[in-house]
Design an enzyme around this catalytic site. Sequence first.
Site, PDB file in Angstrom:
ATOM      1  N   SER A 115     -12.738  24.847 -28.769  1.00 22.18           N
ATOM      2  CA  SER A 115     -12.936  23.459 -29.617  1.00 22.18           C
ATOM      3  C   SER A 115     -11.595  23.408 -30.633  1.00 22.18           C
ATOM      4  O   SER A 115     -11.224  24.562 -30.843  1.00 22.18           O
ATOM      5  CB  SER A 115     -14.343  23.522 -30.147  1.00 22.18           C
ATOM      6  OG  SER A 115     -14.119  22.583 -31.328  1.00 22.18           O
ATOM      7  N   GLU A 151     -18.434  21.671 -16.476  1.00 17.34           N
ATOM      8  CA  GLU A 151     -18.554  20.260 -16.820  1.00 17.34           C
ATOM      9  C   GLU A 151     -17.972  19.013 -16.103  1.00 17.34           C
ATOM     10  O   GLU A 151     -18.464  18.113 -15.733  1.00 17.34           O
ATOM     11  CB  GLU A 151     -18.586  19.966 -18.460  1.00 17.34           C
ATOM     12  CG  GLU A 151     -19.505  20.920 -18.922  1.00 17.34           C
ATOM     13  CD  GLU A 151     -19.115  20.809 -20.595  1.00 17.34           C
ATOM     14  OE1 GLU A 151     -19.928  20.118 -21.256  1.00 17.34           O
ATOM     15  OE2 GLU A 151     -18.194  21.483 -20.919  1.00 17.34           O
ATOM     16  N   ASN A 211      -2.431  -1.818  13.282  1.00 14.36           N
ATOM     17  CA  ASN A 211      -4.018  -1.522  13.279  1.00 14.36           C
ATOM     18  C   ASN A 211      -4.461  -0.346  14.360  1.00 14.36           C
ATOM     19  O   ASN A 211      -5.195   0.430  13.575  1.00 14.36           O
ATOM     20  CB  ASN A 211      -4.551  -2.823  13.940  1.00 14.36           C
ATOM     21  CG  ASN A 211      -4.332  -4.097  13.330  1.00 14.36           C
ATOM     22  OD1 ASN A 211      -3.879  -4.087  12.275  1.00 14.36           O
ATOM     23  ND2 ASN A 211      -4.776  -5.216  13.782  1.00 14.36           N
ATOM     24  N   GLN A 249      -7.631  -1.692   4.349  1.00 11.91           N
ATOM     25  CA  GLN A 249      -6.597  -1.148   3.775  1.00 11.91           C
ATOM     26  C   GLN A 249      -7.189  -0.352   2.407  1.00 11.91           C
ATOM     27  O   GLN A 249      -6.908   0.658   1.987  1.00 11.91           O
ATOM     28  CB  GLN A 249      -5.335  -1.940   3.239  1.00 11.91           C
ATOM     29  CG  GLN A 249      -4.316  -1.332   2.427  1.00 11.91           C
ATOM     30  CD  GLN A 249      -3.259  -2.300   2.415  1.00 11.91           C
ATOM     31  OE1 GLN A 249      -2.638  -2.782   3.337  1.00 11.91           O
ATOM     32  NE2 GLN A 249      -2.889  -2.696   1.006  1.00 11.91           N
ATOM     33  N   TYR A 271     -10.068  -5.788  13.118  1.00 10.52           N
ATOM     34  CA  TYR A 271      -9.411  -5.294  11.965  1.00 10.52           C
ATOM     35  C   TYR A 271      -9.410  -6.606  10.918  1.00 10.52           C
ATOM     36  O   TYR A 271      -9.126  -7.809  11.206  1.00 10.52           O
ATOM     37  CB  TYR A 271      -7.976  -4.980  12.198  1.00 10.52           C
ATOM     38  CG  TYR A 271      -7.446  -4.617  10.925  1.00 10.52           C
ATOM     39  CD1 TYR A 271      -7.359  -3.291  10.499  1.00 10.52           C
ATOM     40  CD2 TYR A 271      -6.339  -5.474  10.330  1.00 10.52           C
ATOM     41  CE1 TYR A 271      -6.554  -2.926   9.284  1.00 10.52           C
ATOM     42  CE2 TYR A 271      -5.698  -5.013   9.090  1.00 10.52           C
ATOM     43  CZ  TYR A 271      -5.899  -3.802   8.546  1.00 10.52           C
ATOM     44  OH  TYR A 271      -5.230  -3.505   7.410  1.00 10.52           O
ATOM     45  N   ASN A 296     -16.233  26.790 -24.204  1.00 13.98           N
ATOM     46  CA  ASN A 296     -17.000  25.678 -23.539  1.00 13.98           C
ATOM     47  C   ASN A 296     -16.757  25.893 -22.018  1.00 13.98           C
ATOM     48  O   ASN A 296     -15.651  26.093 -21.572  1.00 13.98           O
ATOM     49  CB  ASN A 296     -16.341  24.321 -23.953  1.00 13.98           C
ATOM     50  CG  ASN A 296     -16.832  24.035 -25.699  1.00 13.98           C
ATOM     51  OD1 ASN A 296     -17.774  24.670 -26.022  1.00 13.98           O
ATOM     52  ND2 ASN A 296     -16.015  23.597 -26.101  1.00 13.98           N
ATOM     53  N   LYS A 308      -8.281   3.841   1.790  1.00 13.65           N
ATOM     54  CA  LYS A 308      -7.318   4.802   1.579  1.00 13.65           C
ATOM     55  C   LYS A 308      -7.593   5.584   0.219  1.00 13.65           C
ATOM     56  O   LYS A 308      -7.785   6.767  -0.145  1.00 13.65           O
ATOM     57  CB  LYS A 308      -5.961   4.563   1.809  1.00 13.65           C
ATOM     58  CG  LYS A 308      -5.798   4.736   3.476  1.00 13.65           C
ATOM     59  CD  LYS A 308      -4.352   3.960   3.604  1.00 13.65           C
ATOM     60  CE  LYS A 308      -4.412   3.376   4.979  1.00 13.65           C
ATOM     61  NZ  LYS A 308      -5.219   2.197   5.051  1.00 13.65           N
ATOM     62  N   THR A 368     -39.217  26.591 -11.618  1.00 13.87           N
ATOM     63  CA  THR A 368     -39.548  25.437 -11.114  1.00 13.87           C
ATOM     64  C   THR A 368     -39.812  24.507 -12.138  1.00 13.87           C
ATOM     65  O   THR A 368     -40.204  24.796 -13.339  1.00 13.87           O
ATOM     66  CB  THR A 368     -40.505  25.269 -10.222  1.00 13.87           C
ATOM     67  OG1 THR A 368     -41.650  25.510 -10.684  1.00 13.87           O
ATOM     68  CG2 THR A 368     -40.474  26.202  -8.804  1.00 13.87           C
ATOM     69  N   HIS A 369     -39.223  23.266 -12.228  1.00 14.56           N
ATOM     70  CA  HIS A 369     -39.392  22.333 -13.184  1.00 14.56           C
ATOM     71  C   HIS A 369     -38.737  22.926 -14.478  1.00 14.56           C
ATOM     72  O   HIS A 369     -39.011  22.074 -15.768  1.00 14.56           O
ATOM     73  CB  HIS A 369     -40.759  22.077 -13.778  1.00 14.56           C
ATOM     74  CG  HIS A 369     -41.628  21.575 -12.693  1.00 14.56           C
ATOM     75  ND1 HIS A 369     -42.016  20.323 -12.082  1.00 14.56           N
ATOM     76  CD2 HIS A 369     -42.372  22.435 -11.746  1.00 14.56           C
ATOM     77  CE1 HIS A 369     -42.844  20.393 -11.021  1.00 14.56           C
ATOM     78  NE2 HIS A 369     -43.200  21.626 -10.795  1.00 14.56           N
ATOM     79  N   LYS A 373     -16.603  27.986 -30.497  1.00 13.84           N
ATOM     80  CA  LYS A 373     -16.870  27.555 -29.343  1.00 13.84           C
ATOM     81  C   LYS A 373     -16.023  28.259 -28.340  1.00 13.84           C
ATOM     82  O   LYS A 373     -14.952  28.423 -28.178  1.00 13.84           O
ATOM     83  CB  LYS A 373     -16.608  26.116 -29.311  1.00 13.84           C
ATOM     84  CG  LYS A 373     -17.480  24.965 -30.206  1.00 13.84           C
ATOM     85  CD  LYS A 373     -18.905  25.331 -29.970  1.00 13.84           C
ATOM     86  CE  LYS A 373     -19.513  24.823 -28.718  1.00 13.84           C
ATOM     87  NZ  LYS A 373     -19.275  23.174 -28.827  1.00 13.84           N
ATOM     88  N   SER A 415       0.770  -1.205   0.152  1.00 16.84           N
ATOM     89  CA  SER A 415       0.163   0.111   0.128  1.00 16.84           C
ATOM     90  C   SER A 415       0.815   1.279   0.113  1.00 16.84           C
ATOM     91  O   SER A 415       0.325   2.329   0.106  1.00 16.84           O
ATOM     92  CB  SER A 415      -0.922  -0.119   1.164  1.00 16.84           C
ATOM     93  OG  SER A 415      -0.057  -0.270   2.395  1.00 16.84           O
TER      94      SER A 415
HETATM   95  N1  ARG Z   1      -1.448  -1.098   5.216  1.00 14.77           N
HETATM   96  C1  ARG Z   1      -2.220  -1.619   6.455  1.00 14.77           C
HETATM   97  C2  ARG Z   1      -3.604  -0.991   6.303  1.00 14.77           C
HETATM   98  O1  ARG Z   1      -3.710   0.268   5.652  1.00 14.77           O
HETATM   99  C3  ARG Z   1      -1.638  -1.358   7.750  1.00 14.77           C
HETATM  100  C4  ARG Z   1      -2.231  -2.197   8.894  1.00 14.77           C
HETATM  101  C5  ARG Z   1      -2.023  -3.650   8.648  1.00 14.77           C
HETATM  102  N2  ARG Z   1      -2.337  -4.444   9.699  1.00 14.77           N
HETATM  103  C6  ARG Z   1      -2.362  -5.757   9.530  1.00 14.77           C
HETATM  104  N3  ARG Z   1      -2.784  -6.427  10.654  1.00 14.77           N
HETATM  105  N4  ARG Z   1      -1.790  -6.436   8.217  1.00 14.77           N
HETATM  106  O2  ARG Z   1      -4.764  -1.252   6.756  1.00 14.77           O
END
Ligand code: ARG
Length: 458
Positions: free
Chosen positions: A279, A292, A112, A324, A319, A287, A327, A157-158, A285, A25
């Site tokens: 364009s 948009e 965790n 993960q 957990y 735009n 994110k 309205t509408h 044009k 990650s």
């Molecule tokens: N990269 C992990 C996450 O974002 C970190 C936590 C990992 N924990 C584990 N027990 N493998 O969740």
Amino acid sequence: MSENKPWGGRFSEQTDKFVEEFTESVSFDKELAEVDIKQSIAHTKTLLKAKVLTEDEAQKIIDGLYSILEDIKKGNFEWKREVEDVHMNVERELTNRIGRVGGKLHTARSRNDQVATDFRLYLKGQIKEIIGLLKALRKALTQKAEETPDIIVSGYTHLQKAQPIRLAHWFLAYREMFIRDTQRFLDTYRRLDASPLGCGALAGVDFPLDRFYTARNLGFSRVTRNSLSATADRDFALEFLNACNITMLHLSRLAEDLIIWASEEFGYVDLPDKLCTGSSIMPNKKNPDVLELIRGKTGRVLGDYVALSTVLKGLPMAYNRDLQEDKEPVFDAVRTLKGSLIGMRKIIEGLKPKRERMEENAGNLTLATDLANYLVQKGVPFREAHQIVGKLVSYVLQKGKRMEDLSLEELKEFSSLFGEDALLLLKPSVVADRRATYGGTAKKEIKRQIGNALKEDF
Ligand code: ARG
């Protein structure tokens, strides 16, 4: 045995390369580096307070962490995918720099509780920034309202012309949406402002950590109350995404109004050239691409919200690695929302209303309700008045006239109760000013609302 992994002791084979690639990650969670290091520094202080570390050890760790942070900020840090995530990259580098003592940092901590803490710290910072951008956008809307208290436009309205309103009323209407959004972010902020550090992997830790001390050092106002819940919880991120999503929905409505208004057919506003694009084939044009794209990007933020909702659905306590996946949707929503808020503020600041065109459209049939109300004031039940003026409207349409052109004689053909003063109603600004209820479009009301908007500060 897999020597190069923190968990290597238990394993008899090297990790498959595919697994390293699939599970890493760091390619995206390096975004958390700064809060991660801040957190590790606070954790070190707590370990010192608990006498798990000596002064000397704690100082070495803290100095090492600062030097890593400096290099990361300068772009001099080499992130290694095979080291999996931001937490282990930093920790590995710490040990490289300060030796064995670096291995003491992770005492009484799990990734965790670490990642849950990082993510909350990160969102606290982002929410502050987003609230600032919302404030700037509201300011631009208030300013436009202040500049245009006399311009009348048709309210719809509408998407059918309904009643004349003051253009300022429309600006203030969107401002209200962004106030509600700001409140939602503030609310989310208050709820997530609790430190999970010290919850360990799930059950708490068996060292005497003062979690309240850690929380204070990290600027959290509380600590989380249940270690299982805290390590499993991502509602705070989901709530954040929902607030982003609703804000994007509001932005998309404003974008849509402006796209329509900027069309030649409406011609209500001119968008600043520097915020439009041309364009590659049609020289004519201009735009509204920024608008948009704001409208279009609303889809991805809803997608981010749905993605995380689905990750959380049915997840067993506590957990799981699924978490993960929290994110990337959040980072995407942050980037998209911030860009959209900046783009919209720029558009509003540079917007030029075309008064003549707006006012030409604001009159005529939109004056009908007030003629009916005129009759009501003369004692006619509203339903009958509605019928009478309905006939008048169809007369005007048939004759190809405008409502404003009607003479008193013509009005009288529909009801003898119409008098000279009814003709005075046939003007959009008069009609607008009759709507003087609290929150309405009358000039006096609008002035009051602008006054309040200028005073409001959050
Ligand atoms: N990269 C992990 C996450 O974002 C970190 C936590 C990992 N924990 C584990 N027990 N493998 O969740």
